[in-house]
Design a protein around this motif. Structure first.
Motif, mmCIF file in Angstrom:
data_model
loop_
_atom_site.group_PDB
_atom_site.id
_atom_site.type_symbol
_atom_site.label_atom_id
_atom_site.label_comp_id
_atom_site.label_asym_id
_atom_site.label_seq_id
_atom_site.Cartn_x
_atom_site.Cartn_y
_atom_site.Cartn_z
ATOM 1 N N ASN A 221 0.822 -1.217 0.000
ATOM 2 C CA ASN A 221 0.000 0.000 0.000
ATOM 3 C C ASN A 221 0.854 1.264 0.000
ATOM 4 O OD1 ASN A 221 -2.831 -1.197 0.517
ATOM 5 N ND2 ASN A 221 -1.596 -2.129 2.135
ATOM 6 N N ILE A 222 2.062 1.150 -0.509
ATOM 7 C CA ILE A 222 3.027 2.238 -0.390
ATOM 8 C C ILE A 222 2.586 3.526 -1.080
ATOM 9 C CG2 ILE A 222 4.409 1.698 -2.451
ATOM 10 C CD1 ILE A 222 6.921 2.191 -0.614
ATOM 11 N N HIS A 223 1.685 3.433 -2.062
ATOM 12 C CA HIS A 223 1.214 4.625 -2.767
ATOM 13 C C HIS A 223 0.012 5.260 -2.077
ATOM 14 C CE1 HIS A 223 3.897 4.115 -6.205
ATOM 15 N NE2 HIS A 223 3.606 2.827 -6.188
ATOM 16 N N SER A 224 -0.389 4.710 -0.942
ATOM 17 C CA SER A 224 -1.569 5.201 -0.239
ATOM 18 C C SER A 224 -1.226 5.587 1.191
ATOM 19 C CB SER A 224 -2.664 4.116 -0.233
ATOM 20 O OG SER A 224 -3.702 4.437 0.652
ATOM 21 N N LEU A 267 6.957 -0.560 -7.412
ATOM 22 C CA LEU A 267 7.789 0.623 -7.590
ATOM 23 C C LEU A 267 8.598 0.509 -8.875
ATOM 24 C CD1 LEU A 267 9.247 0.782 -3.963
ATOM 25 C CD2 LEU A 267 7.367 2.172 -4.851
ATOM 26 N N ASP A 268 8.873 1.648 -9.495
ATOM 27 C CA ASP A 268 9.757 1.620 -10.655
ATOM 28 C C ASP A 268 11.212 1.643 -10.172
ATOM 29 O OD1 ASP A 268 10.561 4.302 -10.119
ATOM 30 O OD2 ASP A 268 8.956 5.106 -11.373
ATOM 31 N N GLN A 271 12.328 4.687 -8.061
ATOM 32 C CA GLN A 271 11.687 4.691 -6.748
ATOM 33 C C GLN A 271 12.326 3.659 -5.813
ATOM 34 O OE1 GLN A 271 7.685 3.999 -8.099
ATOM 35 N NE2 GLN A 271 7.102 6.167 -7.907
ATOM 36 N N ARG A 304 7.009 8.543 1.210
ATOM 37 C CA ARG A 304 5.856 9.077 0.478
ATOM 38 C C ARG A 304 6.308 10.080 -0.589
ATOM 39 N NH1 ARG A 304 1.111 7.953 -0.400
ATOM 40 N NH2 ARG A 304 0.224 9.993 0.075
ATOM 41 N N LYS A 305 7.304 10.893 -0.229
ATOM 42 C CA LYS A 305 7.810 11.891 -1.177
ATOM 43 C C LYS A 305 8.446 11.226 -2.385
ATOM 44 C CE LYS A 305 10.801 15.980 -1.399
ATOM 45 N NZ LYS A 305 11.724 16.870 -0.612
ATOM 46 N N VAL A 307 7.825 8.106 -3.624
ATOM 47 C CA VAL A 307 6.892 7.339 -4.456
ATOM 48 C C VAL A 307 5.890 8.238 -5.177
ATOM 49 C CG1 VAL A 307 7.123 5.302 -3.003
ATOM 50 C CG2 VAL A 307 5.245 6.913 -2.573
ATOM 51 N N ARG A 308 5.763 9.506 -4.744
ATOM 52 C CA ARG A 308 4.837 10.423 -5.435
ATOM 53 C C ARG A 308 5.472 11.049 -6.656
ATOM 54 N NH1 ARG A 308 3.003 12.361 -0.201
ATOM 55 N NH2 ARG A 308 4.421 14.144 -0.395
ATOM 56 N N LYS A 309 6.788 10.904 -6.816
ATOM 57 C CA LYS A 309 7.469 11.509 -7.974
ATOM 58 C C LYS A 309 7.071 10.823 -9.266
ATOM 59 C CE LYS A 309 11.536 13.144 -5.429
ATOM 60 N NZ LYS A 309 13.005 13.027 -5.276
#
Length: 309
Positions: A221-224, A267-268, A271, A304-305, A307-309
């Motif tokens: 859930n890393i993007h949330s 993740l890419d 990331q 969070r910073k 993975v939001r890129k």
């Protein structure tokens, strides 16, 4: 500790300690240096037992079965002091000095102290120990367990006989764990550098699976924001029973293990590099005094910073 395995995995260490025991030429202080997988603590116990065992083997090592050996394995001798703390402080060294200011009680008059993780000790503790080492008492022996000897004072290093351990075989640790746990648990603990005995100790604790699942859910859930909420409320709440350096370190190691798997960590490439750097840096931070709740909040925010890129 299995002496045959010790001899096979650490031949140089085995020969060095065997020679000292057989010739009764024991240094006043040793520095056992190596990762957890090298079983430095287990070797320290064997060496302590060997100093007192009335029935040593042909190589000078303890029999490990007599009443004397069993007593030292159970930590029941007042003449052997184990200091095992997150970070050894000056007061711990002073307490040790005070304890050993009296004569030994055991037959033979030997007294031994073992300082686990001394490379993480405070500067004041190091200076206090240095004074202790400069004036060693008769039949007083010390064993410092460190992962990185470079993190200790050079003056302390010069007063210790350095015993460098090579990393333990991850394959040996994994095979030893497969009989009691899942292949995933065995593989992670072995690859993270835990010794077989340390890994077994972790697995026996109920919190192990909580931390394991916490790491998995965090990455899934890393993007949330759900990932952060779950960690703060369920896994590492402020002042919670699992909010300790040991469990946080294990959680970080699980994350590093899982981050290589695309099915667990969505993740890419960039990331993954960014998150991995944060986790490794945090592992280093845990070697120093730190507010764990604040430390974890910083990890969540930085991840969070990225993975939001």
């Amino acid at each position: 500790m299995d002496k045959a395995t010790f001899k096979k995995n650490q031949p140089v260490v085995y020969r060095t300690l065997s020679r000292a025991l057989k010739q009764a030429r024991i240094a006043h202080a040793y520095m056992f240096a190596g990762p957890k997988s090298a079983e430095t603590k287990e070797t320290a116990l064997l060496f302590v037992q060997s100093l007192f065992c009335p029935h040593p083997d042909e190589d000078g090592f303890a029999c490990m079965t007599c009443p004397s050996c069993r007593r030292y394995a159970a930590r029941e001798s007042i003449d052997v002091e184990w200091v095992e703390l997150d970070r050894i402080k000056k007061k711990d060294i002073l307490a040790l000095q005070q304890k050993f200011s009296v004569t030994a009680m055991e037959k033979g008059g030997k007294r031994v102290y073992v300082l686990d993780g001394f490379d993480k000790a405070t500067p004041d503790a190091s200076n206090a120990l240095l004074k202790f080492l400069e004036e060693p008492g008769d039949n007083l022996f010390g064993i410092l367990l460190v992962e990185n000897p470079g993190n200790t004072l050079t003056t302390i290093q010069s007063r210790c006989q350095l015993i460098q351990f090579r990393p333990g075989a991850a394959r040996y640790v994994k095979e030893g764990l497969l009989a009691i746990t899942s292949e995933e648990n065995a593989k992670m603990l072995a690859s993270a550098g835990y010794s077989l005995e340390d890994a077994k100790t972790w697995l026996e604790q109920e919190a192990f699976e909580t931390i394991h699942e916490g790491a998995r859910e965090f990455l899934e859930n890393i993007h949330s924001v759900v990932a952060v909420y779950h960690m703060q409320k369920e896994v590492f709440p402020a002042k919670g029973p699992n909010t300790t350096k040991e469990w946080v370190r294990l959680w970080l190691l699980w994350l590093l293990y899982y981050i290589k798997r695309a099915d667990i960590a969505p993740l890419d490439f960039e990331q993954k590099i960014g998150v991995t750097a944060i986790l490794i840096e945090t592992l280093d931070v845990l070697n120093r005094p730190v507010d764990l709740a604040l430390c974890l909040d910083k990890v969540y925010a930085r991840v969070r910073k990225v993975v939001r890129k």
